[in-house]
Design a protein around this motif. Structure first.
Motif, mmCIF file in Angstrom:
data_model
loop_
_atom_site.group_PDB
_atom_site.id
_atom_site.type_symbol
_atom_site.label_atom_id
_atom_site.label_comp_id
_atom_site.label_asym_id
_atom_site.label_seq_id
_atom_site.Cartn_x
_atom_site.Cartn_y
_atom_site.Cartn_z
ATOM 1 N N HIS A 138 0.810 -1.221 0.000
ATOM 2 C CA HIS A 138 0.000 0.000 0.000
ATOM 3 C C HIS A 138 0.839 1.265 0.000
ATOM 4 O O HIS A 138 0.292 2.359 0.175
ATOM 5 C CB HIS A 138 -0.962 -0.027 1.186
ATOM 6 C CG HIS A 138 -1.837 -1.252 1.209
ATOM 7 N ND1 HIS A 138 -2.898 -1.418 0.344
ATOM 8 C CD2 HIS A 138 -1.763 -2.402 1.936
ATOM 9 C CE1 HIS A 138 -3.464 -2.610 0.572
ATOM 10 N NE2 HIS A 138 -2.786 -3.217 1.530
ATOM 11 N N GLY A 139 2.163 1.149 -0.152
ATOM 12 C CA GLY A 139 3.002 2.338 -0.208
ATOM 13 C C GLY A 139 4.002 2.386 0.936
ATOM 14 O O GLY A 139 4.184 1.400 1.649
ATOM 15 N N GLU A 196 2.278 -5.657 -6.324
ATOM 16 C CA GLU A 196 3.646 -5.907 -5.868
ATOM 17 C C GLU A 196 3.762 -7.338 -5.330
ATOM 18 O O GLU A 196 4.818 -7.944 -5.408
ATOM 19 C CB GLU A 196 4.063 -4.931 -4.759
ATOM 20 C CG GLU A 196 3.889 -3.464 -5.086
ATOM 21 C CD GLU A 196 4.694 -3.036 -6.287
ATOM 22 O OE1 GLU A 196 4.073 -2.518 -7.232
ATOM 23 O OE2 GLU A 196 5.913 -3.219 -6.297
HETATM 24 C C1 LIG Z 1 2.130 1.598 -5.930
HETATM 25 C C2 LIG Z 1 1.063 1.271 -4.972
HETATM 26 C C3 LIG Z 1 0.836 2.067 -3.834
HETATM 27 C C4 LIG Z 1 1.712 3.230 -3.470
HETATM 28 O O1 LIG Z 1 1.685 4.246 -4.409
HETATM 29 P P1 LIG Z 1 2.781 5.418 -4.350
HETATM 30 O O2 LIG Z 1 2.298 6.389 -5.377
HETATM 31 O O3 LIG Z 1 4.098 4.800 -4.677
HETATM 32 O O4 LIG Z 1 2.749 5.975 -2.979
HETATM 33 C C5 LIG Z 1 -0.244 1.746 -3.032
HETATM 34 N N1 LIG Z 1 -1.039 0.694 -3.303
HETATM 35 C C6 LIG Z 1 -0.842 -0.097 -4.383
HETATM 36 C C7 LIG Z 1 -1.771 -1.239 -4.638
HETATM 37 C C8 LIG Z 1 0.228 0.154 -5.243
HETATM 38 O O5 LIG Z 1 0.435 -0.650 -6.288
#
Ligand SMILES: *Cc1c(COP(=O)(O)O)cnc(C)c1O
Length: 402
Positions: A138-139, A196
């Motif tokens: 989630h980041g 991811e």
């Molecule tokens: C990439 C991603 C995030 C985080 O996004 P950022 O823009 O890098 O902060 C959150 N949730 C999911 C499912 C993601 O693939």
């Protein structure tokens, strides 16, 4: 001529050593193609990690962006701006949810979603625990890493409290956790397809069980569609494959086609507990980012890219399944979000792909991730299939110790 290698040596002296960057230094792109400082061409099947929905330097997108740049870039949310109003209306229409807030990234959307869920829970005299799924991502902010893999947390403690994880796609585990103490859970958050985590789609039964549990116990259901949103899977949202409506959706990646913008979409019910000053942002929802996102959505609709991603995506999955290689363990995904699970670490394979003029991404240890621009043609993907077959032919069995 400058070499990528020399530039890398400079970078090592300046940037935080947090990315293990790949060799080419890219200067420009056109459609699904990228070019490096040495003049090499690459077919880009990564799209800045599911971001460049329309590929690179899309002429119509640039035109819309230039039009907005000539008028207004930023004004602050103390004032309404027109592209933001139009984008709010558009996202409500596409999602079926009721209210919108704009951020600048995925993690920021996640932070906002957690705040909204906790405010709702607190106002309803419920506990504040956020339950996420193992293998989810989630980041990188504190709330986001608290929901993610423990490896991302190491050395950064203490973590914020009241975050718990349960196994993904396991109805029994989440049912047990909820029934053990439903009143202490504010929200359940899940990616409809873990990105991811290795392109792992949730089962229909799992998501409908989550919806049912959340309805029964007044728990906020959050779908993290940061990666799966904006046509990535062949529909505007991955939730549309499942016909399940969450209470909150988080978005980012593909939304701005490369310009940073995120969004939180929520049901009226959960938004009602928020007051003036409860949340905010300086840059989020600025006219430039919103006009860009509007143009991205318009172009996807006008050029029928959802249909394109659906048909070409299934064709690509078929092609991959037809490759008979003992080194491929599984093919998963929907639309232009595809994972190829290998019998070995996938990162070393990226170098062979680069030598063949192709960019793919490695994730979750053994998975090759394909998240190409939505405009990538079947012909370009055919070229990828041919090159992938060549690379597979050069691989040998992993030595075993037995
Ligand atoms: C990439 C991603 C995030 C985080 O996004 P950022 O823009 O890098 O902060 C959150 N949730 C999911 C499912 C993601 O693939």
């Amino acid at each position: 001529m400058v070499s990528s290698n020399d530039l890398y040596k400079q970078d090592l002296a300046h940037y935080l050593p947090v990315f293990n960057r790949l060799p080419p230094v890219i200067t420009h792109g056109k459609g699904a193609l990228l070019y490096d400082v040495e003049g090499n061409e690459y077919l880009d099947l990564v799209a800045g990690i599911a971001v460049n929905a329309l590929g690179h330097s899309h002429p119509e997108l640039i035109k819309a962006q230039q039009g907005q740049l000539n008028k207004l870039t930023h004004i602050s949310n103390a004032y309404l701006n027109l592209p933001q109003l139009d984008l709010s209306i558009k996202l409500k229409e596409l999602s079926g949810l009721d209210r919108v807030f704009f951020s600048n990234s995925g993690a920021e959307s996640i932070e906002g979603a957690v705040k909204i869920a906790r405010k709702y829970a607190t106002s309803n005299s419920k506990g504040v625990t956020i339950v996420s799924a193992e293998g989810g991502f989630h980041g990188r902010t504190y709330a986001a890493i608290a929901m993610g893999k423990s490896a991302m947390q190491e050395g950064f403690g203490p973590m914020p409290s009241h975050f718990e994880k349960v196994p993904f796609n396991n109805i029994e585990a989440i049912t047990q956790r909820v029934e053990q103490n439903p009143t202490d859970i504010a929200a359940i958050i899940v990616e409809p397809i873990q990105g991811e985590g290795g392109i792992k789609p949730a089962t229909k039964g799992y998501l409908s069980s989550l919806r049912q549990l959340c309805d029964e116990h007044n728990i906020v259901l959050i779908f993290d569609e940061v990666q799966t949103g904006v046509g990535r899977t062949g529909k505007w949202f991955a939730k549309d494959h499942y016909n399940i409506q969450p209470d909150i959706i988080t978005m980012a990646k593909g939304l701005g086609g490369g310009v940073p913008i995120g969004a939180i979409l929520c049901a009226e019910k959960v938004s009602l507990t928020l007051d003036k000053g409860d949340h905010g942002t300086t840059f989020g929802g600025n006219p430039f980012a919103c006009a860009t996102a509007l143009a991205v959505i318009d172009i996807i609709a006008k050029d029928r890219l959802l249909q394109h991603v659906t048909t070409v995506g299934s064709w690509l999955i078929d092609q991959l399944q037809n490759i008979k290689s003992p080194y491929i363990k599984d093919i998963r995904g929907m639309g232009f979000m595809i994972g190829i699970e290998m019998d070995r670490p996938s990162r070393p394979l990226l170098f062979a792909f680069l030598d063949s003029g192709i960019m793919v991404n490695a994730t979750a240890g053994n998975v090759i991730r394909l998240v190409p621009p939505l405009i990538t043609t079947q012909e370009q993907l055919s070229h990828f299939i041919a090159k992938f077959s060549e690379i597979l032919a050069t691989l040998t069995d992993i030595p075993t110790n037995s």
